[in-house]
Structure formats: structure tokens, C-alpha cells
Design an enzyme around this catalytic site. Structure first.
Site, PDB file in Angstrom:
ATOM      1  N   SER A   1     -11.642  -4.084   2.678  1.00 51.89           N
ATOM      2  CA  SER A   1     -10.351  -3.453   2.443  1.00 51.89           C
ATOM      3  C   SER A   1      -9.549  -3.342   3.738  1.00 51.89           C
ATOM      4  CB  SER A   1     -10.562  -2.061   1.845  1.00 51.89           C
ATOM      5  OG  SER A   1      -9.323  -1.447   1.613  1.00 51.89           O
TER       6      SER A   1
ATOM      7  N   THR B   1      -5.107  -0.398  -2.802  1.00 52.58           N
ATOM      8  CA  THR B   1      -5.492   0.964  -2.414  1.00 52.58           C
ATOM      9  C   THR B   1      -6.729   0.825  -1.533  1.00 52.58           C
ATOM     10  OG1 THR B   1      -6.135   3.154  -3.173  1.00 52.58           O
ATOM     11  CG2 THR B   1      -6.645   1.330  -4.654  1.00 52.58           C
ATOM     12  N   GLU B   2      -6.728   1.535  -0.401  1.00 57.74           N
ATOM     13  CA  GLU B   2      -7.698   1.250   0.654  1.00 57.74           C
ATOM     14  C   GLU B   2      -9.133   1.591   0.262  1.00 57.74           C
ATOM     15  OE1 GLU B   2      -5.048   3.253   1.003  1.00 57.74           O
ATOM     16  OE2 GLU B   2      -5.464   5.017   2.240  1.00 57.74           O
ATOM     17  N   ASN B   3      -9.286   2.305  -0.850  1.00 57.46           N
ATOM     18  CA  ASN B   3     -10.654   2.576  -1.298  1.00 57.46           C
ATOM     19  C   ASN B   3     -11.217   1.431  -2.137  1.00 57.46           C
ATOM     20  OD1 ASN B   3      -8.605   3.614  -3.071  1.00 57.46           O
ATOM     21  ND2 ASN B   3     -10.236   4.444  -4.360  1.00 57.46           N
TER      22      ASN B   3
ATOM     23  N   ASN C   1       0.863  -1.177   0.000  1.00 49.80           N
ATOM     24  CA  ASN C   1       0.000   0.000   0.000  1.00 49.80           C
ATOM     25  C   ASN C   1       0.900   1.228   0.000  1.00 49.80           C
ATOM     26  OD1 ASN C   1      -1.432   2.322   1.326  1.00 49.80           O
ATOM     27  ND2 ASN C   1      -3.151   0.903   1.228  1.00 49.80           N
TER      28      ASN C   1
END
Lengths: 217, 237, 217, 237
Positions: free
Chosen positions: A95, A53-55, A30
Site C-alpha cells: 500500500s 485506502t492505505e489500509n 486517496n
């Protein structure tokens, strides 16, 4: 005078290269917003990294060609991205299952301050009038196996960022594994901050002078 | 016959009451149900508590709702974004409350609210100002903070496909908070790019099971927030 | 003697019909294993119910035709089922999000014992040699909005099942809304057990005689 | 190049050690990774703690592993099933431990283990023997019990499609515990009916993201447990 010499330390791309070298083949990674994103451009040949990607995307690809952007296919910095073959989408709770649950191998983050015991401050100066905004930083530092920090060694007005103690509000306590600055690569160990590599034309004394926390060789 | 489809945006949001807690999907503009938010602006409900990752940008969508002084409190992880001026101004003027929550904790609190979990422990924010005043506890030598589930009266969500039962799919990273927000609200109101026949969505690929959805409205050509912002538009137009 | 009369109370299908009548159009319903499953056969015309089975299916359809069974498309009783158009599959954590989170409107369960305040015991006799097995019963009674119990009024050897207090280990405390037996429909209220309807040829006195807990009319 | 595919069942399970905690997917026979379990029987690891909803049936699969005295403890919600005699006999003889967990709590404990949540509160089992000795706590007037996340050393999971990254889809109600067990194990070992090219699974329909998976082996024609049981077969054959 040493301070006026031109080629002291690494450029930003060299810093990103230094970080990329330390991420093994097959890692789930990340990358924070800003300078950390550059790391993806310098992965050594023969290594395959998977970017989360945390989204909600695992298997993030390169920046799309102009005109090919999809406003609903973006990264955590809200910039358009693409997917690699073998990517997948998921919702935010899944996520952060990846992040909090220790499934991400490496997270590369920027920093405002780092302390000698690996405390990180990178979300707020604590100033009264600033709008606080934390995003996923606290979850990342709490959950990801290795936290690598990429940052200029000093602030724009020349102040130390590597301190005995952070004065800004913490993102996490004792979370940083290594610090990649323009002047050096520094590992955070139980016994203190160990300089692993000095940048071009940087000597230990010079480095220590630009660092509040005591450094070891 | 079960049919959760409604005929207008106005009908979709008609029951939202003053003082309601509303979850709004989206991460930046991706997944933001901008047409539902505009319908809510038209509808008039006020004193709202809004749970959303950001605070909108420009003077449309969530930012416009805030600009209309209809939101008394924001629960979010990242209130600053590119082109977001409305929230910062009201916040600095002391005219809107902010509960700042780490993004993963926000997601998990919403999921917990939907899953009947009143509280859980998480390592995020321990030893930071965001854990201040919260119960901390050690499990297996690591310190965690107790966080509570969040429920909402309503959620406003944007999806891709929907059927009459409320089964939903999403598009790319517009999925983000939508699925968990549908679970955590008493009434979930969803705008779909397309409403399809029951059975047209393969049971294996439904992301949000219909049980979590109450009202569906088709918005076949949703606006892109960033385009409206670059045109410097303000809602109401 | 009254006990020997043939048509006392309802048949099993009539009991299932009684339950089905009390489930409104559009409800999300979880049916327990055994007699509760029969309820699906008696849904009044014009009503559409959606059946959830906790092993990961919403929109469960009828029993498949012989030869059409899929051993991986089963219900909580591990029997082959089908899907309706508009069904969906999900994993166990999502399934119990539906259940624990209060999203299921009605759950119909069998019972070993029910107490006057709505306690339910339906998973274990507590006998030393019995293998305890609980399945999803405790999650269902804790999470579903309305718990309806369908059961014979008495045990096979004539003992009361509706008691002042359950002697078997509880499934949940104060969870039952209504009890549908062969002899009566009984609502659990704060003030006690209220008989809503008596079965054919059942009078209140007869019902009370077969019930340990005090009944109200 | 990342490639999680292995060439044999024996290779897939080779690192499982004595005393390991192993999660095994399946609800009854649906989703039970019978070929992986048989490979584990061949492999020899013992003193195992197994987390699985049931205890298997007949003398194949999980029941056979138990019959071989390789499991010291079962953590499950429903140890009795049709044709399950192996576990009850050993249990009554005091030769195997049982931790009985409500099914929803079992699922949530596994999910929590995978999601870095050490503990959470749930209403299920309050006021029952299964809450005995556990911390209870009231939130908003309702009583809940504290339950801990479960992690495993390994999980054995059956899926439908897989790619070299470990992205998975499932078939019908065989999905059940597979996705959450993949998240909660240090090493997840998956048998897939078919291994496909990276990119062949639409990113929108992946159920288990590859990050949760370590080893994949193709088993194109998995056995049906119920057929083996009806033939009264015993493993090892």
C-alpha cells in the site's frame, strides 16, 4: 456588517465539489478522514476515479447498505466500505509502495495549519498532554503527486489557519498544491499564495483579513 | 511430516517470554488476532514491546493486554482510536512508552526487518519532529531520513485460510500488516478461520508463504472487537 | 601407487547423500545449480524438506514427466520442475526476502575455491575475457543460515580448491559452514578446517596432501 | 471510463524514446514478453538501457534487441545463459556496457525504485568486487553495502490475466520480476494472455494492482523463446 451576512462563502458540500472538479478523469485518489471523504460524492459525470485506502484496498466503493457491513472491509477511518468490480486488496508495505512511490495522483487532506510556502500541519497541536497520532499523513504528503487541502478558512474561534509559518508540528514541508476553504480556492506557488477563486460574497480584502499570510490575485 | 498446526491457543503462545518484542496484526479491529491476544493475557508474559498500528479499543484484545500492565512500550502510528481509553490514560500517567512512527515507515521498517535490510531511506517525516535525531541525507536533490528495520521475537497474526505448511490467505482489509509481520518475527503465530489440506490453496493465490509461519491454530468463529466493546466487556471475562 | 587405486573417496551420489544426511527434517532448502540439485534425491526416509528456488517457487517438486513440461514452471537452473501440494509462487523481491532475511535454513552450493576461514568463490575466475555472471549466489551466502558446499576436492587438473586464501573474486567472506568433497567432510570452525569424516580409502595424510589449507582432526 | 487496453503491439510501445531505460520481465524465457520486445525492435528506439535478469538466448526476444545494436547498457545478474551468444560477443568486443548486480540486490533495487526508497543497505556482495566503490556501513556488528533504487522510463512485462484497470495475475514462475518492474517504471506496458472483464479477477488474488500498469495488450498465444531458438529463428523474421 459583512461578518453577519448569512451566505458568505461556500458550504461544505460546495467545498467538496470544488475539490472534485479539480481531479481529472482516471486519477488514483486517496481521501483523508473527515471532510475529504465527501469529495467522492461530487465527482462530475463522465469521470471515473479510483480510490485507494492505505489500509489495503484499491477500488473502494460506496458505503455499504445497513446490515451489509463487513468489520474487516473498512477504510482508513475504520468505517465499513465496499469494493468496485476491479478492486484489489494488498498488504501495508504494498500500500505504501503506491503512496511513497508516487503512484497516487491526488490526496485530499484536512489541515490544522498551512503556511505560505505550502507547509502542512494536520496531525498534532504539539500540546504536552495530547496523545500524538500520525497515521499515514506524513507518507501521503511525502509521496503523493498532488496534495489538496480542504478546510474551513479559519478555526472555530476565528483564528487564521493560513499562516506565514505553522506553529504546530509539521506533517510535511512545502507539500500543499492548493487549498480549498469555505472562502476561496488558493494555489501555493513558488512566489506565494495565489487566490484562484473567491467564494460567494467574499471579496479579496475580506479574504486577506481572515488570512495571516499575504495573498496574491 | 511438516505440520505447524497446534491444538490450543495456550499451546500456540506458550513460549512467549517476558521482555519479548511482539508484532500484532490489525488495523483497528480488522485483522486483530483477538483470541491469540487473550491467550497471551492468560499466559502471563510481561514487559512486552508491542508493534501494532493502533493500541486497541475498549477493554478487550490489545487494549486489555495494555490494561493488564503487560506492555512497557508501544511502537505504532496511531495510538488514538474510537473507544480507546486504556492507552491514553496510561500514557498520560507516564506508565507506558510510545514510539510514534508514520504508518508507511512502520510498514516498511517491518518489511525491511523481514527482508534482511537493516536500514533504508524514506522521505516521510523529513522536517518534522518525528525525524528529530535521525540521520538525514539528500539523494538527487531530495532529503530523506534513515530508518531501521524492525524485527520481533513473535508475531501474532489473524488470517483466513491456512494449510499445515503455514501458507496463508487473508480476508479483505484484514490483510493489512499480517503478511509483513509474519516475515519479521522469529516465531510467527497465526490464528486461521479455517485450516485446509495442503494443496487446497492454489499456489498462485497464497499471500504468506509457509516459510514465514511457525504455529497455526484454527479459530473458526473469531470475535469482532467492536461487538465486544459495544457490550462493554472486559478481558479476562 | 595410491593415486591409481580405483575406489578412493566417494562417488557423486555418495557426496550428495552425505549432504542430505546433514539436513534436518522440516528444513527449507535452496539447492544451487548442478551437483547440489542431486541432494534432493537422497533425503533420508521420514524427513520432509521444502525446496525454494529463487525464481519464485517454494515447494518445488520432482522433474516433470516427458511431455508434461511447462516452460514457465522452471527452477533457478531454468529447467522444468513441478510443484508439491502446498507449494506457492511469489515475485523476486519476496523470494529474496526469504533468502536475505534469513528464512532459508540450508543452501547447498558448488565451489571453485574455499578458503580456510570459509570464504567462498563460486561465480567468476576473474579472467579478463570471461563474462561475469553472479545470479543469486551472493544473496544466498549472505542470507541463508547454513551454507553447505558440495564440490570435487580438487580441480580437474589436480589443483587444490581448499586454500589458505581464495585467488578468485569472492562470493562471500566467512560464509561456508561445511565442505562435502569426494575425499572428506570438512567443517569450517573459528580455529580452522576440521575433518569430520574421511572418504573410503582416504587417510588424513592423503587428504592434507590434496589440500592447500591446513586441516585439523 | 478507465480502459488501459490498447489495440496493437505497435501502439503499446509507440512512445518509447531513444535513450530510455526499460525494465524487461522474465527469468530465462519464463515471463519474457517476447512479442512486446519484437514490437520494440520494429519501433526503432535505440541507445536503450535495459534492466533484465538475463540477456536473452538465440537471436530472438531480448537477444535480438541486443543484436540489433539497440541496447547500450545491460543491468542484470546473469548475462550468460544456455544459447546466449549475442551478448557475450558484443561485450567482448566492447560494444555493450554491463552493470552486474546480485540477483537479490537487483530485485530489491527495482522494488525500492517503485516504492520511493532511494537507497537501502544489504549484506549481499560485501567483501566482493561488486561492492567496490560503494559505501559500506556496519549495523549491529554486520557489514552492509548501500545500494540505490532503480527506476525506469518503461517496463515491458508478460502476465496471465489482466482487466481494463490493469490488475494482473501471473502464471507459475513467470511471475518473477514482473510485479516489481510494474511498480518501478513511469509507464508499464503489459502483454496478457487474456484480458477479462473488470471484476473477473477476485480482489484477493490480484498480484499487480492496476495502479502500476499503463497499457495492456492481449497476446493470446505468446511464443516460447526456447522453441524459436531451437528452430534457429532470427528476429526480424
Amino acid at each position: 456588517m459583512v461578518e453577519k451576512q448569512i451566505n458568505i462563502g461556500w458550504s461544505k458540500t460546495e467545498m467538496a465539489q470544488n475539490v472534485a472538479m479539480d481531479i481529472p478523469d482516471g486519477s488514483y485518489v486517496n481521501l483523508g478522514i473527515g471532510m475529504p471523504e465527501m469529495v467522492a460524492d461530487f465527482v462530475p459525470e463522465g469521470r471515473e476515479l479510483i480510490y485507494q485506502t492505505e489500509n489495503g484496498l484499491l477500488g473502494m466503493g460506496a458505503v455499504p447498505m445497513a446490515g451489509q457491513e463487513d468489520p474487516e472491509l473498512i477504510n482508513a477511518g475504520k468505517k465499513p466500505v465496499t469494493t468496485i468490480p476491479g478492486a484489489c486488496f494488498f498488504h501495508h508495505a504494498d500500500s505504501f509502495t503506491m503512496i511513497r512511490g508516487g503512484h497516487i495522483d491526488v490526496c485530499v487532506l484536512g489541515a490544522m495549519q498551512i503556511s505560505k510556502n505550502g507547509d502542512l500541519a494536520n496531525w498534532s497541536t504539539g500540546a504536552a498532554n495530547a496523545i500524538p497520532a500520525v497515521g499515514g499523513a506524513m507518507d501521503l504528503v511525502a509521496g503523493v503527486k498532488r496534495i489538496l487541502v480542504i478546510t474551513q478558512h479559519n478555526t472555530k474561534d476565528g483564528k487564521a489557519k493560513i499562516l506565514n509559518q505553522c506553529s504546530y508540528p509539521l506533517t510535511g514541508k512545502g507539500v500543499v498544491e492548493s487549498i480549498y476553504t469555505n472562502l476561496a480556492i488558493i494555489d501555493v506557488k513558488d512566489e506565494g499564495l495565489y487566490v484562484r477563486k473567491l467564494g460567494p460574497n467574499v471579496d479579496f480584502e475580506y479574504l486577506q483579513k481572515h488570512t495571516e499570510a499575504k495573498l496574491y490575485q | 511430516m511438516i505440520n505447524k498446526t497446534v491444538q490450543s491457543l495456550a499451546e500456540a503462545v506458550q513460549n512467549i517470554h517476558d521482555g519479548a518484542t511482539i508484532m500484532i496484526s490489525g488495523f483497528g479491529e480488522a485483522g486483530s488476532p483477538i483470541e491469540l491476544i487473550h491467550a497471551l493475557i492468560d499466559q502471563g508474559a510481561k514487559d512486552l514491546t508491542v508493534v501494532s498500528n493502533n493500541t486497541g479499543s475498549g477493554n478487550v484484545g490489545l487494549a486489555a493486554l495494555i490494561e493488564q500492565r503487560r506492555v512497557k512500550k508501544m511502537i505504532c502510528s496511531f495510538p488514538r482510536t474510537a473507544n480507546s481509553t486504556v492507552f491514553p490514560e496510561l500514557y498520560n500517567a507516564g506508565e507506558i512508552e510510545l514510539e510514534l512512527v508514520p504508518q508507511g515507515t512502520l510498514a516498511e521498517r517491518i518489511r525491511a526487518g523481514g527482508a534482511g535490510i537493516p536500514a533504508f531511506y524514506t522521505p516521510a517525516s523529513v522536517n518534522t519532529p518525528l525525524a528529530k535525531g535521525k540521520e538525514c541525507r539528500v539523494f538527487d536533490g531530495i532529503e530523506y531520513v534513515l530508518e531501521k528495520g524492525i524485527k520481533a521475537d513473535f508475531s501474532l497474526v489473524k488470517c483466513e485460510l491456512a494449510d499445515r505448511y503455514g501458507n496463508l490467505t487473508y480476508h479483505a482489509t484484514a490483510r493489512n500488516f499480517g503478511p509483513i509481520m509474519c516475515t519479521a518475527a522469529k516465531t510467527s503465530i497465526v490464528q486461521a478461520r479455517k485450516i485446509v489440506e495442503a494443496g487446497a490453496i492454489d499456489p498462485e493465490i497464497v499471500v504468506t508463504p509457509g516459510i514465514f509461519v511457525n504455529h497455526i491454530i484454527e479459530v473458526s468463529k473469531p470475535a469482532n472487537e467492536s461487538e465486544l466493546v459495544s457490550q462493554k466487556l472486559t478481558y479476562p471475562w
